[in-house]
Design a protein around this motif. Structure first.
Motif, PDB file in Angstrom:
ATOM      1  N   HIS A 364       0.819  -1.203   0.000  1.00 37.89           N
ATOM      2  CA  HIS A 364       0.000   0.000   0.000  1.00 37.89           C
ATOM      3  C   HIS A 364       0.860   1.264   0.000  1.00 37.89           C
ATOM      4  O   HIS A 364       0.534   2.242  -0.664  1.00 37.89           O
ATOM      5  CB  HIS A 364      -0.966  -0.008   1.200  1.00 37.89           C
ATOM      6  CG  HIS A 364      -2.073  -0.994   1.019  1.00 37.89           C
ATOM      7  ND1 HIS A 364      -2.973  -0.934  -0.024  1.00 37.89           N
ATOM      8  CD2 HIS A 364      -2.423  -2.093   1.731  1.00 37.89           C
ATOM      9  CE1 HIS A 364      -3.831  -1.944   0.057  1.00 37.89           C
ATOM     10  NE2 HIS A 364      -3.514  -2.668   1.111  1.00 37.89           N
ATOM     11  N   ARG A 365       1.983   1.187   0.741  1.00 36.34           N
ATOM     12  CA  ARG A 365       2.857   2.360   0.763  1.00 36.34           C
ATOM     13  C   ARG A 365       3.487   2.604  -0.613  1.00 36.34           C
ATOM     14  O   ARG A 365       3.778   3.727  -0.975  1.00 36.34           O
ATOM     15  CB  ARG A 365       3.962   2.170   1.815  1.00 36.34           C
ATOM     16  CG  ARG A 365       3.551   2.713   3.183  1.00 36.34           C
ATOM     17  CD  ARG A 365       4.708   2.614   4.155  1.00 36.34           C
ATOM     18  NE  ARG A 365       4.666   1.338   4.870  1.00 36.34           N
ATOM     19  CZ  ARG A 365       5.695   0.798   5.491  1.00 36.34           C
ATOM     20  NH1 ARG A 365       6.886   1.383   5.455  1.00 36.34           N
ATOM     21  NH2 ARG A 365       5.553  -0.352   6.126  1.00 36.34           N
ATOM     22  N   THR A 366       3.677   1.535  -1.371  1.00 36.49           N
ATOM     23  CA  THR A 366       4.340   1.658  -2.666  1.00 36.49           C
ATOM     24  C   THR A 366       3.350   1.978  -3.782  1.00 36.49           C
ATOM     25  O   THR A 366       3.743   2.423  -4.867  1.00 36.49           O
ATOM     26  CB  THR A 366       5.079   0.341  -2.986  1.00 36.49           C
ATOM     27  OG1 THR A 366       5.828  -0.048  -1.839  1.00 36.49           O
ATOM     28  CG2 THR A 366       6.032   0.504  -4.151  1.00 36.49           C
ATOM     29  N   ALA A 367       2.067   1.749  -3.506  1.00 38.78           N
ATOM     30  CA  ALA A 367       1.065   1.895  -4.576  1.00 38.78           C
ATOM     31  C   ALA A 367       1.105   3.284  -5.211  1.00 38.78           C
ATOM     32  O   ALA A 367       1.002   3.422  -6.437  1.00 38.78           O
ATOM     33  CB  ALA A 367      -0.327   1.593  -4.014  1.00 38.78           C
ATOM     34  N   LYS A 368       1.268   4.289  -4.377  1.00 43.83           N
ATOM     35  CA  LYS A 368       1.298   5.665  -4.907  1.00 43.83           C
ATOM     36  C   LYS A 368       2.453   5.845  -5.891  1.00 43.83           C
ATOM     37  O   LYS A 368       2.280   6.407  -6.966  1.00 43.83           O
ATOM     38  CB  LYS A 368       1.456   6.662  -3.764  1.00 43.83           C
ATOM     39  CG  LYS A 368       0.130   7.033  -3.108  1.00 43.83           C
ATOM     40  CD  LYS A 368       0.351   8.144  -2.079  1.00 43.83           C
ATOM     41  CE  LYS A 368      -0.822   8.173  -1.096  1.00 43.83           C
ATOM     42  NZ  LYS A 368      -0.446   8.852   0.159  1.00 43.83           N
ATOM     43  N   ASP A 369       3.634   5.357  -5.489  1.00 40.60           N
ATOM     44  CA  ASP A 369       4.806   5.458  -6.372  1.00 40.60           C
ATOM     45  C   ASP A 369       4.509   4.803  -7.713  1.00 40.60           C
ATOM     46  O   ASP A 369       4.810   5.349  -8.779  1.00 40.60           O
ATOM     47  CB  ASP A 369       6.023   4.732  -5.769  1.00 40.60           C
ATOM     48  CG  ASP A 369       6.387   5.260  -4.399  1.00 40.60           C
ATOM     49  OD1 ASP A 369       5.848   6.324  -4.014  1.00 40.60           O
ATOM     50  OD2 ASP A 369       7.215   4.608  -3.721  1.00 40.60           O
ATOM     51  N   VAL A 370       3.924   3.628  -7.645  1.00 37.53           N
ATOM     52  CA  VAL A 370       3.679   2.881  -8.880  1.00 37.53           C
ATOM     53  C   VAL A 370       2.695   3.629  -9.764  1.00 37.53           C
ATOM     54  O   VAL A 370       2.883   3.730 -10.980  1.00 37.53           O
ATOM     55  CB  VAL A 370       3.177   1.455  -8.556  1.00 37.53           C
ATOM     56  CG1 VAL A 370       2.656   0.766  -9.796  1.00 37.53           C
ATOM     57  CG2 VAL A 370       4.320   0.642  -7.927  1.00 37.53           C
ATOM     58  N   ASN A 371       1.633   4.157  -9.141  1.00 31.84           N
ATOM     59  CA  ASN A 371       0.680   4.925  -9.948  1.00 31.84           C
ATOM     60  C   ASN A 371       1.340   6.141 -10.585  1.00 31.84           C
ATOM     61  O   ASN A 371       0.932   6.575 -11.663  1.00 31.84           O
ATOM     62  CB  ASN A 371      -0.513   5.359  -9.079  1.00 31.84           C
ATOM     63  CG  ASN A 371      -1.425   4.187  -8.796  1.00 31.84           C
ATOM     64  OD1 ASN A 371      -1.446   3.215  -9.566  1.00 31.84           O
ATOM     65  ND2 ASN A 371      -2.164   4.257  -7.699  1.00 31.84           N
ATOM     66  N   ALA A 372       2.360   6.668  -9.899  1.00 28.99           N
ATOM     67  CA  ALA A 372       3.091   7.801 -10.468  1.00 28.99           C
ATOM     68  C   ALA A 372       4.206   7.331 -11.406  1.00 28.99           C
ATOM     69  O   ALA A 372       5.043   8.121 -11.836  1.00 28.99           O
ATOM     70  CB  ALA A 372       3.672   8.656  -9.339  1.00 28.99           C
ATOM     71  N   GLY A 373       4.219   6.025 -11.704  1.00 25.43           N
ATOM     72  CA  GLY A 373       5.187   5.537 -12.689  1.00 25.43           C
ATOM     73  C   GLY A 373       6.550   5.212 -12.115  1.00 25.43           C
ATOM     74  O   GLY A 373       7.484   4.889 -12.850  1.00 25.43           O
ATOM     75  N   ASP A 374       6.665   5.257 -10.790  1.00 26.51           N
ATOM     76  CA  ASP A 374       7.959   4.946 -10.162  1.00 26.51           C
ATOM     77  C   ASP A 374       7.953   3.478  -9.720  1.00 26.51           C
ATOM     78  O   ASP A 374       7.320   3.118  -8.733  1.00 26.51           O
ATOM     79  CB  ASP A 374       8.177   5.879  -8.964  1.00 26.51           C
ATOM     80  CG  ASP A 374       9.413   5.476  -8.148  1.00 26.51           C
ATOM     81  OD1 ASP A 374      10.147   4.555  -8.589  1.00 26.51           O
ATOM     82  OD2 ASP A 374       9.638   6.084  -7.084  1.00 26.51           O
ATOM     83  N   TYR A 375       8.662   2.657 -10.451  1.00 27.65           N
ATOM     84  CA  TYR A 375       8.643   1.220 -10.193  1.00 27.65           C
ATOM     85  C   TYR A 375       9.871   0.756  -9.400  1.00 27.65           C
ATOM     86  O   TYR A 375      10.155  -0.420  -9.324  1.00 27.65           O
ATOM     87  CB  TYR A 375       8.563   0.439 -11.512  1.00 27.65           C
ATOM     88  CG  TYR A 375       7.258   0.633 -12.252  1.00 27.65           C
ATOM     89  CD1 TYR A 375       6.191  -0.243 -12.039  1.00 27.65           C
ATOM     90  CD2 TYR A 375       7.077   1.680 -13.143  1.00 27.65           C
ATOM     91  CE1 TYR A 375       4.982  -0.078 -12.712  1.00 27.65           C
ATOM     92  CE2 TYR A 375       5.873   1.856 -13.820  1.00 27.65           C
ATOM     93  CZ  TYR A 375       4.831   0.979 -13.601  1.00 27.65           C
ATOM     94  OH  TYR A 375       3.651   1.137 -14.254  1.00 27.65           O
ATOM     95  N   SER A 376      10.617   1.710  -8.824  1.00 27.83           N
ATOM     96  CA  SER A 376      11.932   1.348  -8.292  1.00 27.83           C
ATOM     97  C   SER A 376      11.880   0.341  -7.132  1.00 27.83           C
ATOM     98  O   SER A 376      12.789  -0.447  -6.963  1.00 27.83           O
ATOM     99  CB  SER A 376      12.686   2.614  -7.858  1.00 27.83           C
ATOM    100  OG  SER A 376      11.944   3.277  -6.852  1.00 27.83           O
ATOM    101  N   ARG A 377      10.832   0.381  -6.339  1.00 25.01           N
ATOM    102  CA  ARG A 377      10.793  -0.568  -5.214  1.00 25.01           C
ATOM    103  C   ARG A 377      10.150  -1.911  -5.605  1.00 25.01           C
ATOM    104  O   ARG A 377      10.006  -2.807  -4.763  1.00 25.01           O
ATOM    105  CB  ARG A 377      10.034   0.027  -4.015  1.00 25.01           C
ATOM    106  CG  ARG A 377      10.845   1.097  -3.306  1.00 25.01           C
ATOM    107  CD  ARG A 377      10.361   1.299  -1.873  1.00 25.01           C
ATOM    108  NE  ARG A 377      10.742   0.214  -0.966  1.00 25.01           N
ATOM    109  CZ  ARG A 377      10.481   0.211   0.337  1.00 25.01           C
ATOM    110  NH1 ARG A 377       9.840   1.231   0.877  1.00 25.01           N
ATOM    111  NH2 ARG A 377      10.856  -0.802   1.094  1.00 25.01           N
ATOM    112  N   LEU A 378       9.762  -2.002  -6.873  1.00 21.87           N
ATOM    113  CA  LEU A 378       9.032  -3.190  -7.273  1.00 21.87           C
ATOM    114  C   LEU A 378       9.839  -4.485  -7.152  1.00 21.87           C
ATOM    115  O   LEU A 378       9.318  -5.488  -6.645  1.00 21.87           O
ATOM    116  CB  LEU A 378       8.516  -3.014  -8.708  1.00 21.87           C
ATOM    117  CG  LEU A 378       7.209  -3.753  -8.976  1.00 21.87           C
ATOM    118  CD1 LEU A 378       6.157  -3.394  -7.960  1.00 21.87           C
ATOM    119  CD2 LEU A 378       6.728  -3.431 -10.369  1.00 21.87           C
ATOM    120  N   PRO A 379      11.103  -4.513  -7.588  1.00 25.79           N
ATOM    121  CA  PRO A 379      11.864  -5.771  -7.468  1.00 25.79           C
ATOM    122  C   PRO A 379      11.932  -6.252  -6.028  1.00 25.79           C
ATOM    123  O   PRO A 379      11.817  -7.445  -5.752  1.00 25.79           O
ATOM    124  CB  PRO A 379      13.256  -5.391  -7.979  1.00 25.79           C
ATOM    125  CG  PRO A 379      13.037  -4.222  -8.864  1.00 25.79           C
ATOM    126  CD  PRO A 379      11.893  -3.460  -8.257  1.00 25.79           C
TER     127      PRO A 379
END
Lengths: 668, 668
Positions: A364-379
């Motif tokens: 949930h904390r990362t969801a915002k980043d992802v929606n903004a196109g920031d995938y850096s924490r995804l791996p």
């Protein structure tokens, strides 16, 4: 056989002796007091008057399906109505509870519309254009049409690029021609596909003018809405009985040049225009983010399967008496070998509950980043969710079988329900990413992280320990503190990663291709990945128990959680002692001390064992087990369940006149 | 769907590449060339025209029982006829083959008359007087009456002295009154008891004038021979569905003051005379000797369950192709993680096959002593058979589940048969001595042996290593030889026994009773017992491969057996590395070398994997798996099995008009 109304005195005594408040535990375990209250309230109403799950065991396969559809339809309506009543427009009851613990309890055969709800409607919304959603998505949302999501094929599971089903664009008619060229291309496994759905999203290789454009989604109607008969060119049916989930109606689908209008390719992202030109998707096809959520959900689900099994085993062990240690015969739970089987799994439930919660909150904390196109924490999140899903599904599956064995012969009865729970848990080792494949993916991420360690680059937060511990010349002086037990696992993970990286690099240097070198280092990579997971789970547990949250809990509850932590850490360290001893020199005395600690904490946890599993707050309907009911009237319930067997409805079986009598008269 | 008549090219290639002669392997594996030939000959005839086992999966519980009785009766007649034809008066076909591999293949639901054959008739002969045998035994031998053996109760399994069923002698009428005073005294579990048998041997506490005389056997008629109706005072029925063995008809029996003539107590040993005087048995009641045989048989049986599972997994892994290592996609068997799952279990089958054979031959060698009243080697044999049964049933159960997972989703299909094989294997962890209880018994024997070590008394041959290795100051310079790998396990077993003995003695010294101290040392005792078993299994394997027998085999076969030994030893040592590293100091390099050896030998065994499982010589009927058939036409067989599902007999299911259509029309 009537069941006594009183609780078994052994369980009464166990509960009286508990040193903590069960409701406080339960609220903590579920994360919220209000939620706990709601769960109890709604399940009481939702579970009222449902069919006896045991009936399903005696039916033919086809009758189980029919009963399963009935239960699925009724459960859906019931939850939807309750949602409307309690909180219109919300989703906390409908559709949320249709999957998971409550859904399993209401639909013990499984839900043939689960994929409709979890994937079909979501794909129409997320992958379809707004016109497509208007036309099909809305009808799907209120079940005017029922669909499923058909990806895996008879010949292909995990490796998506290998899928063989084709969708060729025919410019002449503005249609796609869907075709399964070999039987290995048959769609296989989708839930509900057999006889339940009339629509299906088919994942297929798109071809335009014979040129491959990769995998896309196509909406295909498979059955007539009025008659439910399969449409022309559609070979559809049930894939047959499975180890578990008899009512899920997993199906197959062969397509013989089935034509659909061009607009039935889901085109929110990539598009095929009328003239056959292909517009590439602006977003990456490989978005693992939703999978993070799904895999944490699988871990969560399997944690509850294990919670069910361990609740059953614990209560039964407190009621069952056997053996000559004392007179009267002691409770089986007083046998230390039984404690060793059952109690670590109580701790395991708590550990996985916390770890899954942690991945969810990272999500949930990362969801915002992802929606903004920031995938850096995804791996990082991807690695965590993969290793958690693999570890939890694997551990819980084998632990549930141990719980079965810990209940002796009676655990083998269908009415004990451990067989069904095992079947559900085991399936999770394979679906949503086969465990070995997941560990290999994590292994690859660890290899990359080790490259970062060597290059002194910054590491992702949940992998930063690799960098820190790699810098240690040796493991510090042994104290055996909780912190150190976690570090011992981290240190083993670090060194296993180091060795795997070293062997992988050597193989590359010897001329192996990257995939070959990865494959050949596979054993060590999966072991490193598993240890990385263990380190994460133990670390999360330690943080929860010793961190700030402790101040919000009573001292009594904290004491119990500390004991569970101690048990989990000592047991996990013992389990991985082979890896630890390679890198952490422990003396015979230090190893012996751990055994002493284990035996001590088993005694402590044993005192509260029944109360702790009470704190998992699983209702009898959710356990569905003659061995595990809250009242502990085990023998009466076993006998009552036996009396329900249809075999016992008449004194003499059909087989007597037909086969046994002639056989006995024949004087062989 | 028609199945191609040709063998899958992948399997053809695998078989062509084999470096040894499969028939030589098979003859060696079964122990005799002539026997192999006979097995092939007779099973061809025995298996001809049998029902499709898959049909059972779709039936109701009651129909499965009816079909099971039909199959049991037919199989019995068929084998008996073949015995008469081939070798009248012999037993190599009838009744031998009714249990084990051939029996399972012919009676896939299980045999409700198995206990009749294995225990009822044998007890009448062995425990009854000659008059009793004349009157009932002969009728039982040719199935004029069918019986079972009722020992365990709802409330008591392992601990026999706790049994509650009573037999009170009534001098007035010269009868026994059999009674189950509580529901926990209900007889529970005996095979065939539910609806198949009309007689039963009841194990009960004998009371004369209210005084207990311990456990004795009583012959009780439970159903009318003509009508098959339960007799007065008899509450009898089916205990309900179980995880596996649906046709075995396990039953319950409640006795309400049922009277039987005095002469229906089996009186070969102890006797009750007409005047109520009790004549004690001249022989010990605790003769474990037959159990040695039974437990070796269980180990043998589970070895074959594992052989089935690993044959299925190996063939499927050779046919299934997946993933991006190369183009075309590689066989799954070329993934090293898959090799790691499957190949060690091939070696495990061979190891357990040899160990069970060894226990059997020790049994036969000891039989003469026992008949002559010399029981001195019994504890040793008892320990061996207990640890072998526990280790083999445990290992095979979990390994079979791993084989299921190694076949991915398709392994979850009932038609893969891995679920049924698992159900059979798992049951063996509980019956004929629950595994933990067995390990504790072995642990007790080890404690006693350690006393002998300390007192420098002579040890039993298979425990003599304890004395030898206890004398070592330290483990010798590491060479990693096979001999040393076995010694490493023996050394770990020795030291674990030493520690367990030390802790046990400390507890006694602190005032604990013997049973308490045993219980508290339970974890270490079971671990020591397990290691003792591992040491025995590896030692036996080593002896077979490197001993005199090697000269009788071809060099090619020996090379394969050596590779299997290497794999088994390295893998077993790695598995117990935590215990070994405590006592055997190995450097990081030495541990790494073992990993290198593992990876090398996996490659070697992989080359012959298909041929080796061919050498287990399991016929398609015995495997009963769409994934494991000899021809490897996996996808065609899966599809064909799906088409057989009764769900697919009509295009639209009953559930559509009844539930789905109204639901969809309701526009929820």
């Amino acid at each position: 056989m009537s069941i006594p109304s009183a609780v078994n005195p052994d369980l009464v005594k166990e509960r009286q002796n508990a040193t903590f408040d069960v409701d406080e535990f339960a609220s903590w375990f579920y994360g919220d007091t209000a939620l706990m209250g709601m769960k109890r309230l709604i399940t009481e109403e939702l579970y009222r008057g449902l069919d006896d799950p045991l009936d399903l065991e005696y039916m033919s396969y086809e009758d189980v399906y029919t009963a399963g559809v009935k239960q699925a339809v009724e459960s859906t309506v019931r939850m939807r109505n309750m949602q409307e009543k309690i909180n219109p427009g919300g989703t906390e009851i409908y559709p949320t509870l249709l999957s998971g613990l409550v859904g399993n309890a209401m639909m013990p055969a499984g839900n043939p519309m689960a994929v409709h709800l979890l994937m079909f409607t979501k794909a129409l919304k997320g992958q379809g254009t707004s016109e497509q959603y208007e036309r099909w998505g809305k009808r799907a949302d209120n079940f005017e049409i029922i669909g499923t999501y058909a990806q895996t094929e008879l010949g292909h599971g995990t490796y998506l690029r290998g899928l063989q089903t084709r969708a060729d664009y025919d410019r002449r008619t503005d249609e796609f021609v869907l075709h399964t060229p070999h039987i290995s291309a048959y769609k296989w496994w989708p839930g509900g596909l057999g006889h339940t759905v009339n629509y299906c999203i088919v994942v297929a290789q798109l071809y335009i003018d014979g040129e491959s454009k990769g995998i896309h989604l196509f909406l295909v109607q498979v059955r007539d809405e009025e008659t439910h008969r399969p449409l022309p060119g559609i070979d559809i049916g049930d894939i047959g009985k499975k180890i578990g989930m008899p009512g899920v109606n997993n199906g197959y689908l062969g397509l013989n040049k089935v034509r659909i209008p061009r607009i039935q390719m889901l085109m929110r992202n990539a598009q095929v225009l009328e003239d056959g030109s292909y517009v590439k998707s602006p977003v990456s096809q490989l978005n693992y983010f939703p999978m993070v959520y799904v895999r944490a959900a699988v871990a969560f689900g399997n944690t509850f399967f294990l919670a069910q099994a361990v609740t059953i085993a614990t209560r039964y062990s407190a009621v069952r008496r056997q053996s000559p240690i004392n007179e009267p015969e002691p409770q089986v739970l007083d046998h230390i070998t039984q404690q060793m089987k059952v109690l670590p799994e109580i701790a395991s439930v708590v550990a996985y509950r916390l770890a899954a919660g942690q991945v969810w909150s990272l999500y949930h904390r990362t969801a915002k980043d992802v929606n903004a196109g920031d995938y850096s924490r995804l791996p990082e999140l991807h690695a965590l969710s993969c290793t958690l899903k693999a570890a939890c599904s694997y551990d819980s599956t084998y632990a549930i079988e141990r719980m079965r064995q810990s209940c002796g012969g009676h655990g083998y009865l269908a009415a004990a329900n451990l067989g069904n729970i095992f079947g559900l848990a085991s399936a999770a080792c394979t679906y949503e990413g086969e465990n070995s494949v997941l560990y290999l993916q994590v292994g690859k991420i660890l290899l990359k992280a080790w490259g970062d360690v060597l290059a002194k680059r910054q590491l992702m937060p949940t992998m930063s320990y690799l960098g820190e511990l790699a810098a240690w010349k040796q493991f510090p002086q042994w104290t055996g503190s909780w912190q150190q037990l976690v570090e011992a696992l981290q240190y083993a993970a670090t060194n296993k990663t180091r060795l795997a990286h070293q062997h992988y690099t050597t193989r590359l240097g010897a001329g192996r291709t990257q995939p070959q070198a990865l494959n050949e280092t596979g054993i060590e990579l999966t072991q490193a990945a598993e240890l990385h997971g263990r380190a994460f789970v133990t670390y999360t547990f330690l943080q929860e128990v010793t961190g700030k949250a402790a101040a919000k809990r009573s001292a009594n509850l904290n004491r119990v959680l500390e004991q569970l932590l101690e048990l989990y850490l000592v047991h996990t360290v013992q389990r991985h002692m082979a890896d630890i001893l390679r890198f952490v020199p422990l003396s015979e005395q230090q190893i012996d001390d751990l055994q002493t600690r284990l035996e001590l904490v088993l005694k402590q946890v044993r005192l509260n064992a029944v109360a702790i599993v009470d704190g998992f707050d699983l209702e009898d309907r959710e356990l569905s087990s003659v061995l595990g009911s809250y009242d502990g009237n085990v023998y009466e319930r076993i006998l009552a369940s036996a009396k329900k067997s249809p075999m016992n409805k008449r004194p003499v079986p059909v087989a007597f006149e037909r086969y046994l009598k002639p056989f006995m008269r024949a004087k062989l």
